[in-house]
Every structure is written in structure tokens, then in C-alpha cells.
Design an enzyme around this catalytic site. Structure first.
Site, PDB file in Angstrom:
ATOM      1  N   ALA A 170       0.609  -1.543   0.081  1.00  0.00           N
ATOM      2  CA  ALA A 170       0.223  -0.045   0.090  1.00  0.00           C
ATOM      3  C   ALA A 170       0.991   1.312   0.051  1.00  0.00           C
ATOM      4  CB  ALA A 170      -0.906   0.115   0.899  1.00  0.00           C
ATOM      5  N   ASP A 205       4.958  -8.084   5.793  1.00  0.00           N
ATOM      6  CA  ASP A 205       5.706  -8.658   4.712  1.00  0.00           C
ATOM      7  C   ASP A 205       4.477  -9.245   3.771  1.00  0.00           C
ATOM      8  OD1 ASP A 205       6.962  -9.584   2.497  1.00  0.00           O
ATOM      9  OD2 ASP A 205       8.635 -10.324   3.870  1.00  0.00           O
ATOM     10  N   ASP A 237       0.224  -3.779  -6.270  1.00  0.00           N
ATOM     11  CA  ASP A 237       0.863  -2.679  -6.671  1.00  0.00           C
ATOM     12  C   ASP A 237       2.496  -3.057  -6.519  1.00  0.00           C
ATOM     13  OD1 ASP A 237       1.999  -0.357  -7.940  1.00  0.00           O
ATOM     14  OD2 ASP A 237       1.267   0.939  -6.514  1.00  0.00           O
ATOM     15  N   CYS A 283       4.514   0.304 -12.203  1.00  0.00           N
ATOM     16  CA  CYS A 283       4.872   1.364 -12.920  1.00  0.00           C
ATOM     17  C   CYS A 283       6.197   1.125 -13.709  1.00  0.00           C
ATOM     18  CB  CYS A 283       5.055   2.792 -11.979  1.00  0.00           C
ATOM     19  SG  CYS A 283       6.320   2.322 -10.459  1.00  0.00           S
TER      20      CYS A 283
END
Length: 445
Positions: free
Chosen positions: A261, A311, A328, A381
Site C-alpha cells: 500500500a 511482509d 501494486d 509502474c
């Protein structure tokens, strides 16, 4: 002259840019994190803050090209030039070749910086070098020293190769590399249920129903941002959260998880979307300092059922606990070079081995945590194939309880975004004006 008065002769904006380059070089700092703190410390705002931002970020983006130009103007290898002097020369070169700074001002202010931060002898050296740099404009210098794309567009050669492979075509490569060198526009997100984009100044984003592109000014001064009802978030990141929330699930849809997060932007949008549906989000982050950033981003947010430091590869949750999970994952960041200019110089090809191993573990853990009929959205990304199709293919080959679904059905209004595997999505700076986000939608059977 007293030393304090001498230091005052260097204008604060250039001083801030110089300190940013030093922090990036010495402390492995991130430009977008260290710069705001230095601007506040030196009380810079408005045009001075904008000048310091472009000077620091632009110099780091174009470092490869500028080093080739400086090497042509110096009679010894750059590695033998003192680091502080080289930082200043790069700053001076950016002013001369890429900013609307008069030649005499670019040279004299850089020479003053070197004199006060290094020595008078080094200042004389800097003066001579920058006068040579000023003899040609950027286009002429690139024609002379930029015989390859890596030098012409200031990207390491291995990064150029990875981006070419990810594009799958050569005719757009120059456009992508050029887009990486453009300063990103500030994009805001209105968190639904707490704000609307009509409240925010700027033009609506092309694909996200919650975003606006800020025309100017400091987003940190906007009431909605100050109150946490809106935030700064690239449109590509908004689309990741929208896809994670919008993919259909079979049956109950009450328990959501953001497995990685930090720093909390996607979690904040997910929490707002969850609250609208009566669902709850758990935000999980391994690193303590990033977990604190998540707490800050989710302050006073509805829809949050927990913020956990854990983790993600060995999460403290029972299998099948969640209805939808966002991964993500940590990545090279080579899709966000506009806003993280130092990443291109900091990353190495060897990083891919460690990162792709971690990414596979995180996706596997997420698939164990989601119940049958639930979904996992995997995002990075980075467009690098090893981190995108490579990870997804490896996960699918290792499991018989997972199918890859078409994420384009969740985001049907995003054109020309086919990913490297059927059903995946790849956003691009030069096509979509976003970071190069990759999205893959996995369903547990």
C-alpha cells in the site's frame, strides 16, 4: 568578506537545486521527496520554487546528455572532476541549453556557486568549461555528441533496449524517450464520497472520472488536499485503483486488500470506492516508514478496516480471506521516469532478477489470499517485459487455479493500450499522458 555573506551571494533557488543533486548523489535520495522539504526550508514559493524544481529535475533527467557535452569540453575524464564541481557544471549546462536564462547569468551564477561551495580555482575552471558549452545550442551539441539514442535522449543504453522491447516497435521509441524527459503535469484525484472533481481547479483527466490536471499553483494549499479529501495522483495510478475496484467478482464483495500500500495514494482511492459500496479495505505495507505514509494518506478516510505493517510475501492473513486484492508491486520504476528522474541512473539490469522474484512471490501470495471467484489486480509502474508479461506468465504456468481476464473490459474508454499479453493493459506517457503503468487482472477459480 564574511563567509555568511559570501554564501548569501548564491541565490536560494540555485542553492536548493545544488543541494538536491548532492542529496540524490550522496544519500540516494529521491528528487520528488527531497525537493519539497528543501523548498520549505529555504522558504521558496511561486516562480522561485518553479525555477528550482525545473533546474534540479531537468538537470537530473538530462544528465547523460550533459555529461557527454561536458566531456567534449573538458580535457580529462569526468570521473576525475570533483563531484561538487560536476554537479554545478550540470546545473549550469541545463540553464545554458534548456532554460530561458541569459548566458551571462547562467555562467556567472554557476561560477559563484562553485566559488562559494568549492574554491576560487574550481570557479575559474567552471567558467572556462561553461563558456565552451555556451558556444552551441542543445541541438548542435546533440548532433555532435548524441550519435546514439542513449546519449541523445539521456537514457542508459540498457533502459533504451528494455523500452524498445516493451513497445514492440521502433517507430514510437523516440516519442517515448522524449516524453520521459518532459516535466509531468500535476494531476489531482477527488476521492469519491469525500470530494468531487468539480471542487478542484483544472481540466478533467481524459480517462479517470475523478482526476483533474492542475493548471498551476501549489496543490498543497487546496482545502480538499489539506483535508485529505483529495490528493496528488498520476492518472495512471488512478486507473489502477479504478480497475482493482471495478473488476467483477462472484458473490460477496466486502473485503478488499492493498497488499503493497505504501505510500498510500492508491489505497486512499480504493478506500473511498470501498466505502461507497459498504466494503472495507485493509492496507498492508512491509516498510515501517512507508506504513506511516499510508496512515497519513488514509487519515479520516471511511472504508478502512485496518492498516498493517507486514511482509506481503508472508502475509498474516488466512487464505481466502479477501474478495479482491491489489498488488501494486515494487518495481524498477522505469515507467515513471518523468517524476522520478534519478531512477534511470540508479537502476541496473541486475535489479530485474531480484525484483521479478519478489513480484512473483507477491502475486502468488495475493492469489492465495483471495477466495475463489475473487480477483487480483497486478500492477507495476514499469513496462519492462520481465516485470510485466514475464511475471504474469510465470504465475499462470505455476498454478492451475487462476485465469487471466481482460482488464480492458473494466477500462473500456482507454484506447491503444493493449499489453504484452492478451487481456493485459499497458499505459504510456507518449500515448496517454500517464506513467507507463501495466495492469493484469487475475481471477481465482
Amino acid at each position: 568578506m564574511p563567509r555568511s555573506q559570501q554564501r548569501g551571494a548564491v541565490d536560494p533557488a540555485r542553492k536548493v537545486a545544488f543541494e538536491v543533486l548532492k542529496a540524490v548523489r550522496v544519500d540516494d535520495a529521491y528528487t520528488n521527496l527531497v525537493l519539497p522539504a528543501l523548498l520549505r526550508e529555504h522558504r521558496l514559493s511561486g516562480r522561485d520554487a518553479a525555477f528550482a524544481t525545473e533546474l534540479a529535475s531537468g538537470t537530473i533527467r538530462w544528465q547523460g546528455t550533459y555529461d557527454a557535452i561536458l566531456a567534449a569540453c573538458i580535457d580529462r575524464p569526468l570521473r576525475k572532476v570533483e563531484s561538487k564541481v560536476l554537479d554545478a557544471l550540470r546545473l549550469g549546462t541545463h540553464q545554458l541549453l534548456a532554460m530561458r536564462v541569459p548566458t551571462h547569468a547562467a555562467i556567472s551564477t554557476t561560477v559563484d556557486l562553485v566559488r562559494f561551495r568549492v574554491s576560487s580555482g574550481a570557479a575559474g575552471f567552471a567558467n572556462a568549461v561553461l563558456r565552451k558549452v555556451s558556444a552551441q545550442d542543445l541541438a548542435a551539441w546533440v548532433a555532435q555528441v548524441g550519435t546514439d539514442r542513449a546519449t541523445a535522449f539521456s537514457h542508459p543504453a540498457w533502459v533504451v533496449d528494455e523500452l524498445r522491447a516493451a513497445l514492440g516497435r521502433d517507430d514510437e521509441l523516440d516519442a517515448l524517450l522524449a516524453a520521459d524527459n518532459e516535466p509531468p503535469k500535476v494531476t489531482l484525484v477527488a476521492r469519491p464520497g469525500r470530494s468531487t472533481r468539480d471542487e478542484l481547479p483544472g481540466e478533467p483527466t481524459a480517462f479517470s472520472p475523478y482526476g483533474v490536471v492542475l493548471a498551476g499553483g501549489d496543490p498543497g494549499q487546496l482545502p480538499a488536499v489539506v483535508q485529505g479529501r483529495a490528493g496528488v495522483q498520476d492518472e495512471g495510478s488512478q486507473l489502477v485503483a479504478i480497475a482493482a475496484a471495478g473488476a467483477p467478482v462472484d458473490g460477496v464483495d466486502a473485503r478488499w486488500l492493498d497488499l503493497c500500500a505504501g505510500p498510500g495514494g492508491k489505497a486512499a482511492l480504493l478506500a473511498a470506492l470501498a466505502a461507497e459500496r459498504g466494503a472495507g479495505l485493509v492496507a498492508s505495507e512491509r516498510q515501517q516508514h512507508r506504513a506511516l505514509l499510508v496512515q497519513r494518506a488514509l487519515r479520516r478516510a471511511a472504508g478502512v478496516t485496518g492498516i498493517v505493517t507486514a511482509d506481503g510475501t508472508t502475509p498474516p492473513y488466512r487464505p481466502g480471506t479477501f474478495d479482491r486484492v491489489l498488488v501494486d508491486a515494487p518495481c524498477t520504476g522505469l515507467g515513471a521516469l518523468r517524476r522520478r528522474p534519478e531512477a534511470r541512473w540508479r537502476r541496473r539490469p541486475a535489479d530485474l532478477v531480484e525484483l521479478t522474484t519478489l513480484q512473483r512471490k507477491l502475486v502468488d501470495a495475493a492469489l492465495d489470499l483471495v477466495r475463489p471467484g475473487g480477483i487480483v489486480l497486478y500492477a507495476t509502474c514499469s513496462p519492462v517485459l520481465g516485470e510485466t508479461s514475464g511475471v504474469v506468465t510465470a504465475v499462470l504456468e505455476g498454478r492451475d487455479d487462476v485465469v487471466l481476464e481482460d482488464v480492458g473490459r473494466v477500462l473500456p474508454d482507454v484506447p491503444d493500450a493493449a499489453g504484452p499479453l492478451p487481456g493485459t493493459m499497458q499505459l504510456w506517457p507518449h500515448r496517454h499522458g500517464t506513467d507507463a503503468m501495466f495492469l493484469a487482472l487475475l481471477r481465482r477459480q
